[in-house]
Write a protein that holds these residues in place. Structure first.
Motif, mmCIF file in Angstrom:
data_model
loop_
_atom_site.group_PDB
_atom_site.id
_atom_site.type_symbol
_atom_site.label_atom_id
_atom_site.label_comp_id
_atom_site.label_asym_id
_atom_site.label_seq_id
_atom_site.Cartn_x
_atom_site.Cartn_y
_atom_site.Cartn_z
ATOM 1 N N GLY A 153 0.810 -1.216 0.000
ATOM 2 C CA GLY A 153 0.000 0.000 0.000
ATOM 3 C C GLY A 153 0.841 1.263 0.000
ATOM 4 O O GLY A 153 2.077 1.230 -0.051
ATOM 5 N N ALA A 154 0.129 2.367 0.080
ATOM 6 C CA ALA A 154 0.722 3.686 -0.076
ATOM 7 C C ALA A 154 1.854 3.955 0.908
ATOM 8 O O ALA A 154 1.793 3.513 2.056
ATOM 9 N N PRO A 155 2.864 4.701 0.462
ATOM 10 C CA PRO A 155 3.903 5.109 1.406
ATOM 11 C C PRO A 155 3.293 5.937 2.546
ATOM 12 O O PRO A 155 2.442 6.801 2.306
ATOM 13 N N GLY A 156 3.688 5.632 3.764
ATOM 14 C CA GLY A 156 3.180 6.356 4.925
ATOM 15 C C GLY A 156 1.865 5.826 5.462
ATOM 16 O O GLY A 156 1.348 6.333 6.469
ATOM 17 N N SER A 157 1.310 4.793 4.839
ATOM 18 C CA SER A 157 -0.003 4.289 5.284
ATOM 19 C C SER A 157 0.104 3.442 6.551
ATOM 20 O O SER A 157 -0.925 3.054 7.122
ATOM 21 N N GLY A 158 1.318 3.136 6.981
ATOM 22 C CA GLY A 158 1.493 2.427 8.256
ATOM 23 C C GLY A 158 1.909 0.975 8.123
ATOM 24 O O GLY A 158 1.859 0.226 9.103
ATOM 25 N N LYS A 159 2.386 0.582 6.940
ATOM 26 C CA LYS A 159 2.742 -0.826 6.714
ATOM 27 C C LYS A 159 3.797 -1.313 7.697
ATOM 28 O O LYS A 159 3.649 -2.372 8.332
ATOM 29 N N THR A 160 4.861 -0.534 7.810
ATOM 30 C CA THR A 160 5.983 -0.960 8.658
ATOM 31 C C THR A 160 5.558 -1.028 10.128
ATOM 32 O O THR A 160 5.818 -2.020 10.818
ATOM 33 N N LYS A 161 4.884 0.014 10.584
ATOM 34 C CA LYS A 161 4.489 0.068 12.014
ATOM 35 C C LYS A 161 3.421 -0.973 12.334
ATOM 36 O O LYS A 161 3.495 -1.664 13.356
ATOM 37 N N ALA A 162 2.417 -1.082 11.495
ATOM 38 C CA ALA A 162 1.352 -2.060 11.750
ATOM 39 C C ALA A 162 1.921 -3.477 11.642
ATOM 40 O O ALA A 162 1.545 -4.369 12.409
ATOM 41 N N LEU B 84 -0.039 14.971 7.015
ATOM 42 C CA LEU B 84 0.511 14.967 8.373
ATOM 43 C C LEU B 84 1.652 13.957 8.530
ATOM 44 O O LEU B 84 2.656 14.226 9.173
ATOM 45 N N ARG B 85 1.475 12.790 7.905
ATOM 46 C CA ARG B 85 2.428 11.709 8.184
ATOM 47 C C ARG B 85 3.723 11.777 7.393
ATOM 48 O O ARG B 85 4.731 11.258 7.839
ATOM 49 N N ILE B 86 3.674 12.349 6.187
ATOM 50 C CA ILE B 86 4.914 12.298 5.408
ATOM 51 C C ILE B 86 5.726 13.593 5.480
ATOM 52 O O ILE B 86 6.835 13.647 4.966
ATOM 53 N N LYS C 159 11.738 11.227 4.638
ATOM 54 C CA LYS C 159 12.688 11.211 3.519
ATOM 55 C C LYS C 159 12.323 10.172 2.469
ATOM 56 O O LYS C 159 13.115 9.313 2.126
ATOM 57 N N ARG C 160 11.121 10.260 1.935
ATOM 58 C CA ARG C 160 10.761 9.348 0.845
ATOM 59 C C ARG C 160 11.014 10.076 -0.471
ATOM 60 O O ARG C 160 10.326 11.043 -0.793
ATOM 61 N N PRO C 161 11.984 9.597 -1.256
ATOM 62 C CA PRO C 161 12.387 10.357 -2.449
ATOM 63 C C PRO C 161 11.261 10.586 -3.442
ATOM 64 O O PRO C 161 11.270 11.583 -4.165
ATOM 65 N N ASP D 94 -8.336 1.214 5.782
ATOM 66 C CA ASP D 94 -8.024 2.648 5.756
ATOM 67 C C ASP D 94 -7.474 3.028 7.131
ATOM 68 O O ASP D 94 -8.184 2.947 8.142
ATOM 69 N N THR D 95 -6.227 3.438 7.163
ATOM 70 C CA THR D 95 -5.559 3.708 8.456
ATOM 71 C C THR D 95 -5.621 5.183 8.846
ATOM 72 O O THR D 95 -5.038 5.570 9.863
ATOM 73 N N SER D 96 -6.338 6.002 8.056
ATOM 74 C CA SER D 96 -6.305 7.459 8.271
ATOM 75 C C SER D 96 -6.621 7.849 9.711
ATOM 76 O O SER D 96 -5.962 8.710 10.291
ATOM 77 N N LEU D 97 -7.672 7.209 10.256
ATOM 78 C CA LEU D 97 -8.130 7.609 11.596
ATOM 79 C C LEU D 97 -8.059 6.436 12.572
ATOM 80 O O LEU D 97 -8.737 6.439 13.595
ATOM 81 N N LYS D 98 -7.258 5.446 12.233
ATOM 82 C CA LYS D 98 -7.264 4.216 13.030
ATOM 83 C C LYS D 98 -5.911 4.012 13.706
ATOM 84 O O LYS D 98 -4.879 4.035 13.024
ATOM 85 N N PRO D 99 -5.906 3.794 15.011
ATOM 86 C CA PRO D 99 -4.621 3.523 15.662
ATOM 87 C C PRO D 99 -3.996 2.249 15.099
ATOM 88 O O PRO D 99 -4.714 1.318 14.730
ATOM 89 N N MET D 100 -2.662 2.233 15.013
ATOM 90 C CA MET D 100 -2.062 1.068 14.350
ATOM 91 C C MET D 100 -2.256 -0.236 15.105
ATOM 92 O O MET D 100 -2.229 -1.311 14.511
ATOM 93 N N GLU D 101 -2.503 -0.157 16.433
ATOM 94 C CA GLU D 101 -2.825 -1.381 17.189
ATOM 95 C C GLU D 101 -4.094 -2.013 16.611
ATOM 96 O O GLU D 101 -4.201 -3.222 16.485
HETATM 97 N N1 LIG Z 1 -2.483 4.298 12.098
HETATM 98 C C1 LIG Z 1 -1.654 5.327 12.244
HETATM 99 N N2 LIG Z 1 -2.043 6.449 12.869
HETATM 100 C C2 LIG Z 1 -1.219 7.497 12.997
HETATM 101 N N3 LIG Z 1 0.051 7.529 12.533
HETATM 102 C C3 LIG Z 1 0.499 6.439 11.911
HETATM 103 C C4 LIG Z 1 -0.319 5.280 11.728
HETATM 104 N N4 LIG Z 1 0.401 4.349 11.055
HETATM 105 C C5 LIG Z 1 1.595 4.912 10.826
HETATM 106 N N5 LIG Z 1 1.666 6.149 11.350
HETATM 107 C C6 LIG Z 1 2.820 7.047 11.273
HETATM 108 O O1 LIG Z 1 2.998 7.313 9.890
HETATM 109 C C7 LIG Z 1 4.377 7.240 9.558
HETATM 110 C C8 LIG Z 1 4.589 6.208 8.491
HETATM 111 O O2 LIG Z 1 4.393 4.901 9.031
HETATM 112 P P1 LIG Z 1 5.093 3.659 8.394
HETATM 113 O O3 LIG Z 1 4.710 2.480 9.204
HETATM 114 O O4 LIG Z 1 6.546 3.914 8.184
HETATM 115 O O5 LIG Z 1 4.358 3.604 6.969
HETATM 116 P P2 LIG Z 1 4.766 2.841 5.649
HETATM 117 O O6 LIG Z 1 5.649 1.698 6.022
HETATM 118 O O7 LIG Z 1 3.461 2.408 5.057
HETATM 119 O O8 LIG Z 1 5.453 3.863 4.795
HETATM 120 C C9 LIG Z 1 5.130 6.955 10.860
HETATM 121 O O9 LIG Z 1 5.569 8.185 11.387
HETATM 122 C C10 LIG Z 1 4.090 6.340 11.746
HETATM 123 O O10 LIG Z 1 4.343 6.592 13.106
#
Ligand SMILES: Nc1ncnc2c1ncn2[C@@H]1O[C@H](COP(=O)(O)OP(=O)(O)O)[C@@H](O)[C@H]1O
Ligand SMILES: O=C(O)C1=C[C@@H](OP(=O)(O)O)[C@@H](O)[C@H](O)C1
Ligand SMILES: [Mg+2]
Length: 169
Positions: A13-22, A111-113, A117-119, A147-154
């Motif tokens: 999915g999209a860069p910044g959508s939370g893949k790594t953290k989730a 807000l998230r990106i 440093k995503r080229p 859709d992670t826009s308003l959802k905590p990553m937990e």
């Molecule tokens: N569900 C979320 N709610 C709020 N902020 C989030 C959420 N998921 C990720 N973030 C924040 O968004 C940024 C990108 O997350 P990351 O996991 O690196 O995304 P991706 O791997 O998809 O690029 C990080 O700063 C992270 O803390």
């Protein structure tokens, strides 16, 4: 036919959508390893912005493809970089895996990106163009979209874990 023995689930999915953290949280829930293919590339070849600046996107995509091919063989939660699905072999490989897509709104992206440093996604407009172009690919490859826009990553991680539970007999 699912790839038994390989990745437990693949998050795209999209860069910044939370893949790594989730993915990290999901791996904890499942008590499984996490393989983030960007982290694998960085560990072997150096920071992504430097790879893009010194050798170009194509070089990065080749290193990324190697990391993805290896990661998909492991019984792990696998998180891909947003552009990994541009590779045709990766797309073919994903057909035999459980694939989840994460999305977010442009407002969340703004807000998230910011300051990251995503080229290829230095601001929300660039991000939007990139994601619009890739959306058909993300949609085609994934069986679950969150859709992670308003959802905590937990919660995102828990939803993926619950969905995986429904996929196993
Ligand atoms: N569900 C979320 N709610 C709020 N902020 C989030 C959420 N998921 C990720 N973030 C924040 O968004 C940024 C990108 O997350 P990351 O996991 O690196 O995304 P991706 O791997 O998809 O690029 C990080 O700063 C992270 O803390
Ligand atoms: O979308 C892309 O093309 C990219 C996304 C990044 O990963 P994340 O999606 O984890 O941010 C990283 O692989 C690189 O900056 C390129
Ligand atoms: Mg990531």
């Amino acid at each position: 036919m699912l790839n038994d023995g390989g990745a437990l689930v693949v998050i795209i999915g999209a860069p910044g959508s939370g893949k790594t953290k989730a993915g990290k949280k999901l791996a904890k829930i499942l008590d499984a390893p996490l393989i983030d293919t960007d982290k694998v590339v960085v560990a072997s070849h150096g920071p992504i912005p430097e790879l893009f600046a010194e050798f170009g996107e194509e070089y990065f995509r080749e290193r990324e493809r190697e990391a993805v091919a290896n990661a998909l063989l492991e019984p792990a939660v696998v998180t891909l970089g947003g552009g990994a699905v541009l590779n045709l072999e990766t797309r073919a490989d994903l057909a035999s895996h459980r694939v989840v897509q994460l999305t977010m709104s442009k407002a969340a992206a703004r807000l998230r990106i910011a300051g990251t440093k995503r080229p290829l996604a230095k601001n929300a407009d660039e991000w939007e163009k990139l994601v619009e172009a890739r959306r058909p690919i993300y949609d085609e490859l994934s069986s679950l979209t969150i859709d992670t826009s308003l959802k905590p990553m937990e919660k995102v991680a828990r939803e993926i874990a619950d969905w995986l539970g429904t996929q196993q007999q």
